[in-house]
Design a protein around this motif. Structure first.
Motif, PDB file in Angstrom:
ATOM      1  N   THR A   1       9.820  -3.633 -17.174  1.00 31.27           N
ATOM      2  CA  THR A   1       8.982  -2.443 -17.064  1.00 31.27           C
ATOM      3  C   THR A   1       7.868  -2.514 -18.097  1.00 31.27           C
TER       4      THR A   1
ATOM      5  N   GLN B   1       5.180   0.472 -20.323  1.00 28.54           N
ATOM      6  CA  GLN B   1       4.808   1.854 -20.573  1.00 28.54           C
ATOM      7  C   GLN B   1       3.398   2.121 -20.056  1.00 28.54           C
TER       8      GLN B   1
ATOM      9  N   HIS C   1       7.750   4.587 -18.236  1.00 26.99           N
ATOM     10  CA  HIS C   1       7.999   3.145 -18.178  1.00 26.99           C
ATOM     11  C   HIS C   1       8.154   2.776 -16.714  1.00 26.99           C
TER      12      HIS C   1
END
Length: 532
Positions: A227, A229, A240
């Motif tokens: 992932t 942010q 995320h």
């Protein structure tokens, strides 16, 4: 098979390339030699992104591992006869989509569904997840998608919850698909045991790219590997968001990467490593490529590499490090230039226009109370007050105030040549416009290219009727702008000159408009040392 355009890299070429890089077996993109190549088909032909320049980079990235034999199938253009696009998917182990356009024929869709369901590998690259919002099987293959009318009916949002240390599904109403400004960002691995991410650092930086957010879809049999942010300061979602995903569809394996917006993004080592590993896994279920050290994929500075270059060892030599430093952005260039630091030189002596020359148009420029004032002239084309000196890499700051109703701008690295439109000023322009408007974004004045910055998410940084502080950095092909300390543009512009004059624009007006004025003060520049 009826293919509009096909590019083929044969096995002998791949074998030759493998021999060429054999001293680096187990390298960042290298693999074992003497393996049966993974027969791969890249599909392109329609996309709201520049597939003509990105498909070759995908191809080079895969071929450079020594693992893949790659063909390219190009669909008809928009409005063309899609019945003519009928690849024989069964000839391949893997299909990679760099396509976002009109639906394929029902026959081709059915053939593709069968290919994946019966064990074929599939890789979805960036905007390919915008495609086919109404094709149920395709959406199950990619897990999550964006745009194309996607909403809560398409499926949930899937996001990492840092407090719970797990992924959560959100079914609230809302659009599918968003992104903030293109910017470098950190990718965080959420499953370090999967073959694609095993042997990679726990986090690393991707170079300037679009960070897709608010994707939604069936998310069936989907596993999120990594992932990033999506920062609200760059127009992101604040969550995320999934970046690398695997999806099981019938007997087939699918790898979905949201990385890879353009050439700059695909030159990121993060994109290349994850693409190559994800593609091998989708085709075979395993990853034979060697581990990648933190010295290569660092969490501090985005690493970049020309996909066409030979693979380098996973532990760089001194020469490799020097090359990497030359290609990555200069540390500190993420921050707004410090206009209080030493090294700034005034461009204007506050008394007269020494060092400046007017080009084009009949608008007037004068000095009044230490301020340069530009005044419109009815029927005049755009007028420019230009520095007599050219600038290459530099930082620029100034304050500007513009009458309501007048559009203006400041040219950077611009040109005026007798053999080009009779001396027409042309080049990148930093926009000046009352809010809501495109202040700070970059327009290609006089070239026909129109907006260099294609997305304009911030429209209210300019303060109407007040003095506004602009800050600009131009280093290599990277152009950055801030308005009143708000970050506006951060792009690569390889199509403009790397050196040229600065110019203050007074826009032309029609009969019955104006007169209008625009004012500039505190014009200063700090020249930067050009990078190798």
């Amino acid at each position: 098979m009826n293919r509009v355009s096909t590019t083929h890299l044969s096995f002998p070429f791949v074998f030759f390339l493998t021999l060429l890089i054999s001293p680096f077996a187990g390298s960042v993109l290298g693999a074992e030699t003497e393996k049966t190549p993974i027969k791969t088909l890249i599909i392109d032909g329609q996309n709201n992104h520049k597939w003509q320049t990105t498909t070759p980079l995908i191809q080079q990235t895969l071929v450079g591992t020594g693992l893949f034999q790659v063909d390219v199938a190009t669909t008809p253009g928009k409005g063309g006869d899609m019945n003519s696009f009928a690849p024989n998917f069964a000839d391949y182990d893997l299909v990679v989509s760099n396509y976002n356009g009109e639906p394929w024929s029902e026959e081709t869709q059915a053939a593709f569904e069968q290919f994946v369901a019966e064990g074929g590998g599939f890789v979805c690259v960036h905007a390919a997840d915008n495609a086919f919002s109404n094709w149920r099987a395709y959406n199950r293959m990619i897990g999550l998608g964006g745009w194309g009318g996607r909403n809560e009916k398409s499926g949930p949002y899937v996001r990492w919850n840092d407090d719970k240390k797990t992924f959560v599904r959100n079914t609230e109403p809302g659009r599918g698909g968003s992104h903030g400004k293109r910017t470098p960002f950190m990718i965080v691995v959420r499953d370090s045991q999967h073959p694609i991410t095993a042997g990679l650092p726990s986090s690393w930086m991707q170079t300037e790219d679009e960070l897709y957010a608010l994707l939604r879809g069936p998310a069936e049999n989907m596993h999120v590997l990594a992932t990033a942010q999506s920062d609200t300061s760059t127009g992101g979602s604040g969550n995320h968001e999934p970046i690398l995903m695997t999806i099981q569809y019938g007997g087939g394996r699918c790898f979905h990467t949201t990385l890879g917006h353009d050439v700059t993004a695909m030159q990121g080592l993060a994109f290349q490593v994850s693409l190559a590993r994800g593609a091998e896994w989708a085709a075979t279920g395993t990853v034979t490529q060697g581990p990648v050290s933190e010295s290569m994929l660092t969490s501090e500075t985005p690493a970049v590499r020309d996909p066409a270059a030979p693979a380098s060892s996973s532990e760089p030599s001194d020469d490799d490090t020097a090359d990497a430093d030359a290609q990555t952005d200069v540390p500190g260039d993420e921050k707004i230039p410090d206009i209080t630091a030493a090294g700034w030189t005034p461009l204007f002596n506050s008394t007269d226009l020494t060092g400046w020359t007017q080009k084009n148009g009949t608008a007037t420029f004068r000095v009044q109370d230490g301020v340069i004032v530009g005044k419109t002239a009815i029927g005049s084309p755009n007028s420019f007050l230009c520095t007599e000196k050219n600038f290459g890499d530099f930082e620029l700051t100034f304050e500007v105030k513009v009458d309501e109703g007048l559009n203006s701008g400041v040219q950077i690295r611009s040109q005026s040549k007798p053999d080009y439109k009779s001396g027409r000023v042309h080049g990148p322009q930093v926009e000046i416009e009352n809010a809501p408007g495109e202040s700070g974004y970059l327009y290609s004045e006089g070239t026909g290219r129109n907006w260099i910055t294609k997305e304009h998410p911030v429209l209210d940084a300019f303060r109407n009727g007040q003095w506004n502080r602009y800050t600009v950095r131009a280093r290599g092909t990277r152009l950055q702008t801030w308005v009143n300390d708000v970050p506006i543009a951060d792009i690569r512009d390889p199509d403009s000159s790397l050196s040229g004059f600065l110019g203050l624009q007074v826009h032309g007006i029609k009969e019955g408009e104006g007169p209008y004025e625009v004012r500039w003060r505190d014009l200063r520049v700090r020249e930067l040392k050009s990078q190798p």
